[in-house]
Design an enzyme around this catalytic site. Structure first.
Site, PDB file in Angstrom:
ATOM      1  N   THR A  55      12.163  -0.978   4.396  1.00  0.00           N
ATOM      2  CA  THR A  55      11.039  -1.812   4.754  1.00  0.00           C
ATOM      3  C   THR A  55      11.432  -2.890   5.774  1.00  0.00           C
ATOM      4  OG1 THR A  55      11.670  -3.082   2.806  1.00  0.00           O
ATOM      5  CG2 THR A  55       9.973  -1.343   2.620  1.00  0.00           C
ATOM      6  N   GLY A  73       7.916  -6.371  -3.737  1.00  0.00           N
ATOM      7  CA  GLY A  73       9.313  -6.768  -3.414  1.00  0.00           C
ATOM      8  C   GLY A  73       9.721  -7.869  -2.792  1.00  0.00           C
ATOM      9  N   ARG A 107       0.902 -13.930   4.356  1.00  0.00           N
ATOM     10  CA  ARG A 107       1.569 -14.419   5.562  1.00  0.00           C
ATOM     11  C   ARG A 107       2.730 -13.254   6.032  1.00  0.00           C
ATOM     12  NH1 ARG A 107       5.596 -19.405   5.937  1.00  0.00           N
ATOM     13  NH2 ARG A 107       5.774 -19.513   8.330  1.00  0.00           N
ATOM     14  N   GLU A 130       2.276  -1.131   0.751  1.00  0.00           N
ATOM     15  CA  GLU A 130       1.134   0.152   0.449  1.00  0.00           C
ATOM     16  C   GLU A 130      -0.291  -0.050   1.236  1.00  0.00           C
ATOM     17  OE1 GLU A 130       2.248   1.225  -3.887  1.00  0.00           O
ATOM     18  OE2 GLU A 130       2.945  -0.838  -3.496  1.00  0.00           O
TER      19      GLU A 130
HETATM   20 MO1  MOS Z   1       5.776   2.075  -4.632  1.00  0.00          MO
HETATM   21  S1  MOS Z   1       4.780   3.433  -5.318  1.00  0.00           S
HETATM   22  O1  MOS Z   1       5.330   0.797  -6.012  1.00  0.00           O
HETATM   23  O2  MOS Z   1       7.237   2.478  -4.855  1.00  0.00           O
END
Ligand code: MOS
Length: 712
Positions: free
Chosen positions: A473, A514, A594, A670
């Protein structure tokens, strides 16, 4: 002692400016080591043996000939494996999935269930022996088929209540001027990341150490400590580089098997899943059958809304794909009913897969909204704007920022929506029929307690440590920008170390939470460190370290409907003579808090949207009814969108800083996939005049629809 060198000049904010990944060079030069690449002296290799029947009992495992094969050290199975503790509450209050408690009994609940593991000196020897192991089963008949009205479907809460309801649905539907009543289906989908799951376990000075590829070391420590009845402080899990996760990289059978083997052999043992094994052991998205009923006034105002979803789970664990949950956020109605139900079948346990619930749920709901717009003769964006709720339709709570309207306005302007002729089948380009479609997107914005440390070094650099996971990510880079701003130093002076449970507990890379959760802790530690560094004071050789814990701060957030929002737009070309559907362009405009690093954030949105193309047109795992196993369990048989399928795609965002978050973040992992498949399906209708309510929209489905087959 050296003098502190912070903030002698004005700090230029790093958050909000594009930065390439701090570990990018290491990754492209091969210096970054993935879990299966870290060398260990005396390393042994485990190879899992998976069941070839979908239901039954293990009658015999013929281990003697295998133990005599070259290099073989041990065969683990239910007769000799250590007993595990499976009576505990894990992440999100969930019960442990017995799928991960390997080798505890002789029952086989699905095809691809781990029945044994061969451990050998080399990976090749382990594989050869594993393939030679003869297993005999007492096979029983299996049932793998999900049907919408399966008699055994029952409501399951999961991480949200199974059922919500208010108002008299039937009465409201009966008195509605316009009604949509449709069933939508999505297939079994797999989230095989590029890097296969891999774990190495070893005992080191009385501590268990696992080198892993996962979405959260805190999570894996907790599960392993529970399963093996260990003090969590005696377990260390490291996961420095992760080649994709998408929900599949939590605790899976291979880590548990590796720990068992390392314990029995007192040697480091590595277990790597093959691509084929991942189709049985990595989890997947359940197929869904969803029924949506909408009742509206002639002007499109919703009076009745029902969204019911049925998904499947295994016979050993309840996992629900909560597709009806999205209706609880998006639209209100006097009568509003939602339900998530599951059927237990002889299949592997499904799991979280990018936007669990929202991805399939938004397909059904946003396609139904499009059908309602058609029936009402209203522009689909206008229909959504007329149905914007001012409070959570089910919770009654206020929205902490709902900028969906702004997303639609900006998206419509940039996509050129105003010129659109609402009638289907009007635009043509040679053999292609052209159409455009739109859909709304939403995804919860959450934060979970995390701890972090920030250390000032005498040379003017800083180290931030947090048990975060960068699963591709760009989280590591984002955190370095957040830390730099809190310290008011350039990002080049900040080192961010992640993926080590010894850094203290932290949120997983999941639920799009995260970076938000970790940033909160990083900003708290770095901000306090900066305050502690008196100008001109010295820093000792070991540095000055500040630790943060966000448990209290996050606990005191006021209850509200907290979500990211988005508007998806797609243009497709359909050749009804060949059944081919091509996405020509896509635009996603998001209100997602943000944006910390525009470069990697755009990647996240685009990745989700491309996944939406894949979901709309390609992805479908097929199970063989006779064997109960997957057909074509590889990335040749399981189609995903590739470069040739992906046109000009744009993702952008509007200003949506979250006032309740210290950095203003909401979370972006997501939402890119949410609504994307619906926008494409709605565009296919606009091109052809035919509704496709089952994904993927395969050429054969387009062809049979063109030939007049009902609801192909
Ligand atoms: Mo994501 S499906 O919450 O890793």
């Amino acid at each position: 002692m050296t003098a502190v060198t912070t903030a002698t000049t004005a700090h230029t904010p790093a958050v909000g400016t594009g930065h390439t990944r701090v570990e990018g060079r290491d990754k492209v030069t091969g210096a970054a080591r993935y879990a299966a690449e870290v060398p260990f002296a005396g390393l042994a290799h485990g190879w899992l043996v998976l069941s070839t029947v979908a239901r039954g009992r293990i009658l015999a495992l013929d281990t003697d000939p295998v133990l005599a094969m070259p290099g073989v050290l041990a065969v683990l199975d239910h007769r000799n494996a250590p007993r595990l503790n499976t009576d505990y509450t894990g992440l999100l209050g969930s019960r442990p999935d017995p799928t991960c408690a390997v080798f505890q009994h002789d029952r086989v609940p699905h095809l691809g269930w781990p029945v044994a593991m061969v451990v050998a000196e080399t990976s090749e020897q382990a594989r050869e022996a594993a393939e030679a192991l003869v297993v005999r089963y007492d096979q029983e008949p299996h049932d793998i088929e999900l049907t919408g009205e399966h008699p055994d479907a029952y409501p399951v809460d999961g991480h949200m209540p199974a059922v919500t309801g208010k108002g008299d649905l039937d009465a409201r539907l009966a008195s509605s001027a316009v009604v949509v009543d449709a069933e939508y289906t999505t297939p079994e989908e797999h989230h095989n990341p590029m890097e296969p799951h891999a774990a190495t376990a070893r005992w080191d000075g009385g501590r268990l150490e696992v080198i892993d590829s996962n979405q959260g070391v805190t999570w894996v420590v907790g599960e392993l400590a529970n399963l093996f009845s260990l003090d969590p402080a005696s377990v260390r899990v490291r996961s420095e580089h992760v080649g994709g996760g998408f929900g599949s990289k939590g605790v899976r059978p291979h880590q548990v098997a590796a720990v068992m083997a390392a314990t029995l052999l007192q040697r480091p043992v590595r277990v790597v899943l093959t691509r084929r094994q991942m189709f049985s052991l990595a989890g997947y998205r359940s197929p869904t059958t969803q029924r949506v009923r909408l009742g509206a006034d002639a002007d499109g105002r919703l009076r009745a809304l029902e969204h019911r979803s049925v998904s499947l789970t295994s016979t050993v664990h309840e996992f629900v794909e909560p597709s009806a949950g999205v209706a609880r956020v998006m639209y209100d109605a006097d009568a509003h009913h939602t339900a998530n139900r599951v059927v237990r079948l002889d299949v592997p346990t499904p799991t979280w897969m990018r936007a669990p619930g929202e991805a399939p749920g938004s397909f059904a709901l946003e396609a139904a909204l499009d059908e309602l717009a058609e029936k009402c003769g209203i522009d689909p964006i206008e229909l959504r704007l007329r149905n914007e709720p001012d409070r959570g339709p089910v919770s009654g709570l206020p929205f902490a920022g709902r900028n969906l309207t702004a997303c639609f306005r900006e998206g419509a302007r940039r996509f050129g929506w105003a010129d659109r002729d609402r009638r289907p089948g009007r635009r043509r380009d040679g053999r292609w029929l052209l159409g455009t479609g739109t859909a709304a997107a939403s995804f919860p914005s959450g934060a979970a307690p995390s701890t972090a440390t920030a250390t000032a070094h005498p040379d003017g650099t800083f180290t931030v440590r947090i048990s975060a996971a960068d699963i591709g990510t760009g989280a590591r880079t984002a955190l370095s920008l957040v830390a730099a701003d809190a310290l008011q130093v350039p990002p080049e002076r900040v080192r961010v170390r992640i993926g080590d449970s010894d850094f203290g507990p932290a949120m997983i890379a999941g639920g799009s939470m995260g970076t938000r959760s970790w940033s909160w802790a990083v900003k708290a530690a770095a901000g306090e460190l900066r305050e502690r560094l008196a100008p001109g004071a010295g820093i000792p050789a070991e540095g000055i370290t500040v630790r943060s814990d966000t448990t209290e701060a996050i606990g005191s957030l006021t209850p509200a409907e907290r979500h990211s929002f988005g508007a998806q737009f797609a243009e497709v070309a359909v050749d009804v003579a060949t059944g081919e559907v091509r996405v020509r362009r896509m635009l996603g405009i998001f209100a997602a808090g943000r944006i910390v690093n525009p470069l990697t954030a755009r990647n996240q949105f685009l990745g989700g949207m491309i996944w939406g193309i894949s979901m709309a047109l390609h992805e479908e795992a097929v199970r063989d009814r006779a064997s109960g196993g997957p057909v074509g369990a590889d990335l040749a048989g399981y189609h995903v969108a590739t470069h040739a399928d992906v046109p000009r795609i744009e993702a952008d965002w509007i200003d949506d800083t979250d006032p309740d978050d210290p950095v203003g973040i909401k979370g972006i992992g997501e939402i890119g996939i949410v609504g994307a498949a619906a926008a494409i399906a709605n565009a296919v209708w606009h091109a052809t005049g035919v509704r496709h309510r089952s994904l993927p929209i395969r050429p054969d489905r387009v062809l049979s629809a063109a030939a007049g087959a009902p609801d192909a």
